[in-house]
Every structure is written in C-alpha cells, then in structure tokens.
Design a protein around this motif. Sequence first.
Motif, PDB file in Angstrom:
ATOM      1  N   THR B  76      16.210   6.785 -10.835  1.00  0.00           N
ATOM      2  CA  THR B  76      16.371   5.446 -10.253  1.00  0.00           C
ATOM      3  C   THR B  76      17.840   5.208  -9.894  1.00  0.00           C
ATOM      4  O   THR B  76      18.149   4.660  -8.830  1.00  0.00           O
ATOM      5  N   GLY B  77      18.734   5.649 -10.771  1.00  0.00           N
ATOM      6  CA  GLY B  77      20.168   5.506 -10.485  1.00  0.00           C
ATOM      7  C   GLY B  77      20.599   6.346  -9.295  1.00  0.00           C
ATOM      8  O   GLY B  77      21.380   5.898  -8.451  1.00  0.00           O
ATOM      9  N   ASN B 111       8.437  -0.113  -7.316  1.00  0.00           N
ATOM     10  CA  ASN B 111       8.095   0.602  -6.077  1.00  0.00           C
ATOM     11  C   ASN B 111       9.327   1.229  -5.433  1.00  0.00           C
ATOM     12  O   ASN B 111       9.564   1.105  -4.229  1.00  0.00           O
ATOM     13  N   ILE B 112      10.085   1.921  -6.249  1.00  0.00           N
ATOM     14  CA  ILE B 112      11.245   2.645  -5.730  1.00  0.00           C
ATOM     15  C   ILE B 112      10.766   3.992  -5.201  1.00  0.00           C
ATOM     16  O   ILE B 112       9.846   4.604  -5.754  1.00  0.00           O
ATOM     17  N   ALA B 162       0.204  -0.502 -12.679  1.00  0.00           N
ATOM     18  CA  ALA B 162       1.646  -0.769 -12.729  1.00  0.00           C
ATOM     19  C   ALA B 162       2.217  -1.042 -11.337  1.00  0.00           C
ATOM     20  O   ALA B 162       3.369  -1.451 -11.221  1.00  0.00           O
ATOM     21  N   GLY B 163       1.437  -0.778 -10.305  1.00  0.00           N
ATOM     22  CA  GLY B 163       1.879  -1.142  -8.960  1.00  0.00           C
ATOM     23  C   GLY B 163       2.351   0.002  -8.087  1.00  0.00           C
ATOM     24  O   GLY B 163       2.930  -0.228  -7.019  1.00  0.00           O
ATOM     25  N   ALA B 164       2.107   1.241  -8.495  1.00  0.00           N
ATOM     26  CA  ALA B 164       2.508   2.381  -7.652  1.00  0.00           C
ATOM     27  C   ALA B 164       1.806   2.269  -6.307  1.00  0.00           C
ATOM     28  O   ALA B 164       0.621   1.936  -6.247  1.00  0.00           O
ATOM     29  N   GLY B 190       7.946   4.640  -1.076  1.00  0.00           N
ATOM     30  CA  GLY B 190       7.585   3.836  -2.232  1.00  0.00           C
ATOM     31  C   GLY B 190       7.350   4.767  -3.407  1.00  0.00           C
ATOM     32  O   GLY B 190       7.555   5.977  -3.298  1.00  0.00           O
ATOM     33  N   PHE B 191       6.946   4.201  -4.537  1.00  0.00           N
ATOM     34  CA  PHE B 191       6.749   5.045  -5.721  1.00  0.00           C
ATOM     35  C   PHE B 191       5.418   5.772  -5.616  1.00  0.00           C
ATOM     36  O   PHE B 191       4.374   5.152  -5.433  1.00  0.00           O
TER      37      PHE B 191
END
Lengths: 75, 268, 382
Positions: B76-77, B111-112, B162-164, B190-191
């Motif tokens: 994520t970073g 959703n990264i 979880a929203g993936a 998106g993820f």
Amino acid sequence: MAKPKCKELIINRDWCKGCGICIHFCPTNVLEMDDEDKSVAMRIEDCICCKLCELRCPDLAIDVVAEPKEKETEN
Amino acid sequence: MEDKNYIRERFFPHIWCPGCGHGIVLNNLLRAIEQLKLKKNEIVMTSGIGCSSRISGYVDFHTLHTIHGRALAFATGVKLSRPELKLIVPMGDGDALAIGGNHFIHAARRNIDITAIIMNNRIYGMTGGQFSPLSGYGTRATTAPYTNIDHDFDVVELAKAAGASFVARTTTYHVKEMADILKQAILHKGFSAVEVMSQCPTYFGRKNRLGDAVDMMEHYKNSTVRVGSKKIEKNPDLIERGVFVEKESPEYCSEYDKIIQKAMGTSA
Amino acid sequence: MSNNIKFLQGNEACAEGALYAGLDFFSGYPITPSTEIAEHLSINLPKVGGKYLQMEDEIGAMCAIIGASLTGHKVMTATSGPGFSLKQEAIGYAVMAEIPCVVVNVQRGGPSTGNPTHVSQGDVNQARWGTHGDHSIITLTASNHQDVFAMTVEAFNLAETYRTPVILLFDEVVGHMREKLVMPEQDEIPLVGRLRTDCKEGVDYHPYLPREDGRLPMSDFGGSHRYNVTGLYHDMWGFPTDKPEAVRELCRHLVDKIENNVHSITRFKEYYLDDARTIFISYGSAARPTLHMVESRRRRGERLGLLELQTLWPFPAGLIREKCADARYIVVVEMNMGQIVREVKMAVKSPENVFLANRIDGELITPVDIRKFLRIIQGKGA
C-alpha cells in the motif's frame, strides 16, 4: 490443418524434482520417470504440443518446442 | 520458454518441495505477465513470510520480501507513493488471512490497485505443517493432532464482503484458467483478490492422507466447477472457480489525487 | 510582526519540521497523545502534493512508510506507547533492510494502555532495544517547540545519511503544550536528500555495498535497477544468505555505522557547566523544570549546571564523561524509574556520584521536586 508437432521436449534435469505431475497428466503418455526420478520424454512422436506439462511443471523445468508451422505453398 | 526472461535463474532449482503447487503459480504468473508484455521495471512484487513468500526472490522485478502478514501494508505504501507501478502481492493462506487478515480486508475496502494472490495450501508449510485459518474443520495438522475444530474462511466471500472489486478463484490444475484470471486481475484497476488452491503434498497432503501432488491435483479437477455450473445444484460440495466479482469502483490512488487537487485549490 | 512566528502545539511543531525537511509521505493511526501530528499532516501534506495515509493499524502504518521510502520519498509515522510497541517488528525490518524513515513516539504513561493523557518518559529503553536482535538505532528528543522542529529536521537528515530508522522520542507535555515557534527560513537549516546511485542502467548495482565513506547509495523502486529487499540477512545485492561471514559482516555494519559515528550524531545543549559542581542531566519536558531550578538557584550562588541531551541513542557516553569530569554530584532528571541514569552511571568514572531525580505519577516533575531531591543528595534533608 496439420496437427502441431513437437520438435523438442526439453527437461531441465537440474531443476526437475520428479513429482510426476507432467507424466500423470500428459494426454498422450509421452513422458516417463527414469531411474534417477527425473521425467524424460520417451515418445516425443506422440506429443501434440498441448504444453500442459510445461504449464503444470512446478519446477519450471519443461520446455515444449513445436515444429514451425509449414509454410503455405507459394502460388 | 519465453518467461525465463522474468526469473533470477541463478536461484533455481527453487526451495519448494517436489510437487508443490506454488511452483505452478509462479510458472503461470510469469506467463500472465509475459502475455501482458509488462516491463520488468514497472512491477513491484511484495511478499511476506512463508513458503509462498519466497516467490519474490525468484522473479526479476523490484522485489520486497517483508515480514509475516504485512505484505499488503508495505505494498500500500509503495503503490500510493508511486501509483504508476504495478503491485503484485503473493501470499500464503496464513500470511494473508491469519496474521495479515486485517491488511487483507482493509486493502480490499480501500480498493487500492494491488493484485493479491492467495496461494492457498491450507497449512503453514515453512514451519512444518500447523493448521491455518483455511485448513478447515475436521482436518489434521501437527497442531491439530485430534482434528481441527477451527472453521475456515471462504476467501472469495471474505474478499467480496470486504469490497474487493475483482475476486476470483482457480487451482493449480486449471493452469490456463489461472494465467487468464491473473491477467484479468493485473489489468483490473482496483483491488483484485485471486485465490489459487495450491497443493502442499508434504504437509497438508500427508497429514490428511490425500496422496501425492498428482492425487491432490486430481482432486482439484474433480471437486471444482466453473462458476454458475448447474452441477453444483446436484452436488453442493463442489467448489466454484472463476471470476466472482469484476466491477468498477473508485480506486484509492486516483481518489487521493483528487484530494491533492482539492487541498491545492486546483480542483475544477 | 513577522508571520514566521507561530503559536502551536509541540505535535504541530513536529509536523511543521517534517514538512520543512521534505516529508512527502506520512502514514499513521490515531493514538493519544500523538494524534495531532496525523491531523496536521492530513491537512497540510496534500497542499504540497504529499500523501497522508491512515492505515488500519499501527503495524500497517509502519510498513506503509517503509514501502513509500523505497520509491524515493521522505517518510514518517507518529504514534505513542502501545503503538510504538506494535511497530517494533517493522522498525527492525527498516534497520535490517536499511530504509530511511522517521518514527515519532509521543510518550505517555505505560506499560500497556497506562496513562494515555499524561506524561512519561518510560520508552527510552524501548526506543533503543524495542525490536529484537542486535542492532543500533538513532533516537532524538527535545524540550521545546523550536527544538522539536529542529530535531525533526535532524531526524530526516540522519535517516538519509545513515539509511536507518530514526526515532523521535517526544512526550505528552511537549506534544500538547502550546508555545512560540519561529519558523526557520528556507535553506536556514541544511537538508540531507536521498543519496541515489549513479550506476547506469545495465551496470551491476549493489544496494547493500557501502561506499568508502560508509554511505549506501539507493535506487528507487520503479527505477532502472531491480534488486531485492528483505528482512533476512542478505548479500550486497539484497539476496538472502546465512553464510557465517556475511551474517557477521552485516550485523557489525548495522551496529558500527551508528556506534562509530556517535560524535556526529550527538546533539545536546549545555547551561552553566563551566563552574558547575552539581550537574543535572535531563531531556525532553523534564529538562524544562530542571533548567528553571538551575537558573533560580544560580541566582542564589549555587554552582548548578544542566546538560540537556537531545540525542539519546547512540548514547553520548564520551560527552557525559567529558562534561561531568569535575562534578561533585550528577543528577539525572527523568520521568521514569531510571533509564538514562543507568547509562550515565556506566559512562562516568565515579558512578556512586550519580543520582536519579524522577517522577512517575503522570505529572510533570517540578522545580520544587528536583530541589527536594538535590537536598537529600547533598545530605541536607528533604
């Protein structure tokens, strides 16, 4: 259309760990295990170049090389 | 094989056991990347700890082998600080869903744009065969000698909830499907969460008398069906494979760019 | 009046110092008493094109900044006691993988949830030894907002110079107190940027091979050099190794690169040491009442002095030995059960002359408290 033919089925013996996945799932029974527990292509003439052995090899040890397609006749 | 270009050949043969499904995942992940014609310099592979996580050492990308369970947090970073990079995060089931479960659900929620691959062999292999959150009720492991009473997660349902915005499942038997799904996952903005059922003949197979790697892959063939198959009505124990979710949803890095515009007072 | 003068909290001074130093990526998780750092940066980082990321937990925040540092950014996270405990494994990863980053711990009372809204200096040894395994680390602190700002800039400079995490160990009093900060002009404080390799594409780059001066040039993830970063012992390319000589070399390197540079890393302030018979050693908020006491007793002719430490780790033992050579009494004022006093005893020739003046009830130690300790030490009764 001609069936693809196998030119060479290369097995990297240093990488092969002899799990037998390629042998078991080969649809035309091309491969066998040798005395050193390594896979070898015994009947390469039967190979239909589906490459499933190459794709399923956990050791990245197999390379199926197909014969180049015959050139279309000039006209 | 063209995809040899993507590996660090000097480290082969790899450390995985004979017949380990993780090698098949590596094999077909490389094919997916090759078919997408991605440049090596645009890929960052981030992994945690465990058998699965060793995958990052074998690929010739920017590789970040981190600590147990935290691969997605590191990723994520990397991603937010440099969104043009492609982040691929292979994880084991314990790595992703026990110690790393929090990062998994939150990366999905955010959703990264990261591709998470859960190499599910239902066991902690590197430490010698302890049960994981995906081992399942009634299985055996070195730490479940009287059978396991822990219930397992359904990774697909978890990722969906979880929203993936991309969720899929495949197996090491279904290699062409695997490469195809991984391609879609990497391209998805998106993820994306991809569960790959991956055999551990050494520990899970042996402890649960499932035979060798071949037997375990036969089981994947016989116990799974394409998503939406009618066969599942007759046999609800069958496990569905394929793409379960593929939706457009605001992506985190793009959304943060809008925050920057707002803060700078340059938004339209 | 100059608009370079601000009236703000210590936490905000820290955030301002970080922005001055070039911070462009912050990741955190809310925790008292450090939260204002995150809040301030969530407002101000995007204004300069930087990024604020609120993670799902403390561990994730630490990991995220390490990832962002690898793409070439100046990064920071901020937390307090419990969060600092959670971050320790990832701090060790940054030590091992030699990744520059700044970790702020605004101390509160511990252990455990402890005394969240009250001051303590109980994490001094955790900053040094919190993560497992042999290593060394840099830890800075400050007692007022001007110094909080300056030490924050220093932290970024040292992190880049030594490719290491740097801990900023503030405390609740300094973090929440409001006072004046004179914003330094641009270029007033020198900044150390990321040292990048000049290896061209295609040339073998060694991310873990120190130059002659000890520094290790980096290459941003996404750039032309692909290498491996791991928390395992590794070779000069970053690939895992357990060869005994490689393990020994790397362990030594991680310790020596910091311990051999104590002199360059040491920051301190001294007050009236020239003729002092009793020297107080203090740091952070505890140094404020100590200085007040020293100055008020000086006016009555008592030969007191103060050595205020700003670098806590690597411990400036040589400095202590030199400054305290002629002191009759050495009194360490700190708000814990005696963490720096132990180091001071080891540093000086006569440890029997070293005493602790402390307060551990969540309240800031007062000049009166310190004066009482001094009278007892001097045999004058409480």
